[in-house]
Design an enzyme around this catalytic site. Structure first.
Site, PDB file in Angstrom:
ATOM      1  N   GLU A  74      68.700  48.706  27.333  1.00  0.00           N
ATOM      2  CA  GLU A  74      67.661  48.166  28.046  1.00  0.00           C
ATOM      3  C   GLU A  74      66.995  48.537  28.102  1.00  0.00           C
ATOM      4  O   GLU A  74      65.185  47.812  28.536  1.00  0.00           O
ATOM      5  CB  GLU A  74      67.918  46.369  27.768  1.00  0.00           C
ATOM      6  N   TYR A 120      59.966  24.177  42.599  1.00  0.00           N
ATOM      7  CA  TYR A 120      60.093  25.846  42.395  1.00  0.00           C
ATOM      8  C   TYR A 120      59.763  26.699  41.264  1.00  0.00           C
ATOM      9  O   TYR A 120      59.891  27.638  41.410  1.00  0.00           O
ATOM     10  CB  TYR A 120      61.674  25.662  42.586  1.00  0.00           C
TER      11      TYR A 120
HETATM   12 ZN    ZN Z   1      70.161  41.408  26.297  1.00  0.00          ZN
END
Ligand code: ZN
Length: 212
Positions: A74, A120
């Site tokens: 990835e 936040y």
């Molecule tokens: Zn992934």
């Protein structure tokens, strides 16, 4: 210790912290951080709980693998952010439970899929873009991030999980944790009538704390 040596230690320490608290399981998730001459990246099929600083993958600025173990498949998700957001110092991709649960729901706003429930998430993450599902490892995901032209610091991959960036490794990890906790609140409160932050509240936060 060199700056890169310190960064390698930080990646290992923060990755283990995410793994130990269940933000990542098995070999899910991957993390990268920018160095002067390229990026450091967690290796393919590695577990975030058991990384070795010396074996982190290193890629040059053109994405060529130059040392360490083979990088995660990835890696292009990460490279797309470094290319389109020059302020990016680190990228954290998780399959964390609640953000991934949210990524499987229908009817969520694709241009703001983690709405401002608490201050936040606005301060640490900003608006999160939902990107359409493609199979893991498909380079189309990198193209979809490039098409955003750097407008988002974080995206949620449909039926897959979040990708969150930060100026440095600690900031990116904390932002990923904030996103996950906000997704958890959204899932917990799903059926309940909710008081979200108003546009005015969000503008005030951006004016006072700045937007990354
Ligand atoms: Zn992934």
């Amino acid at each position: 210790m060199t700056a890169e040596g310190k960064l390698r230690e930080d990646i290992v320490r923060l990755s283990k912290s995410l793994f130990d608290r269940g933000f990542s399981v098995g070999s899910a998730g991957n993390i990268s951080a920018a160095v002067d001459d390229g990026i450091l990246m967690t290796p393919t099929n590695s577990c975030l709980g058991f990384l070795d600083p010396a074996r982190l993958s290193k890629l040059d600025r053109n994405g060529n693998h130059i040392s360490g173990d083979k990088p995660s498949k990835e890696v292009f998700l990460h490279r797309a952010f470094y290319e389109t957001r020059p302020q990016t110092g680190a990228v954290v991709h998780l399959h964390s439970t609640f953000a991934t649960a949210l990524s499987c729901l229908t009817g969520i706003d694709p241009s703001d899929c983690i709405p401002p429930l608490t201050p936040y998430v606005v301060m640490r993450v900003g608006a999160v873009k939902l990107l359409s599902y493609v199979k893991p490892g498909d380079e189309k995901m990198g193209d979809m991030i490039r098409e955003l032209a750097g407008r988002y610091a974080a995206v949620l991959l449909a039926n897959h999980g979040p990708v969150v960036t930060g100026r440095d490794i600690a900031t990116a990890v904390y932002a990923a944790e904030e996103l996950e906790e906000t997704a958890k609140l959204l899932i917990l409160l799903k059926e309940a009538p909710k008081r979200m932050l108003s546009d005015e509240n969000v503008h005030e936060l951006k004016a006072v704390f700045g937007a990354y």
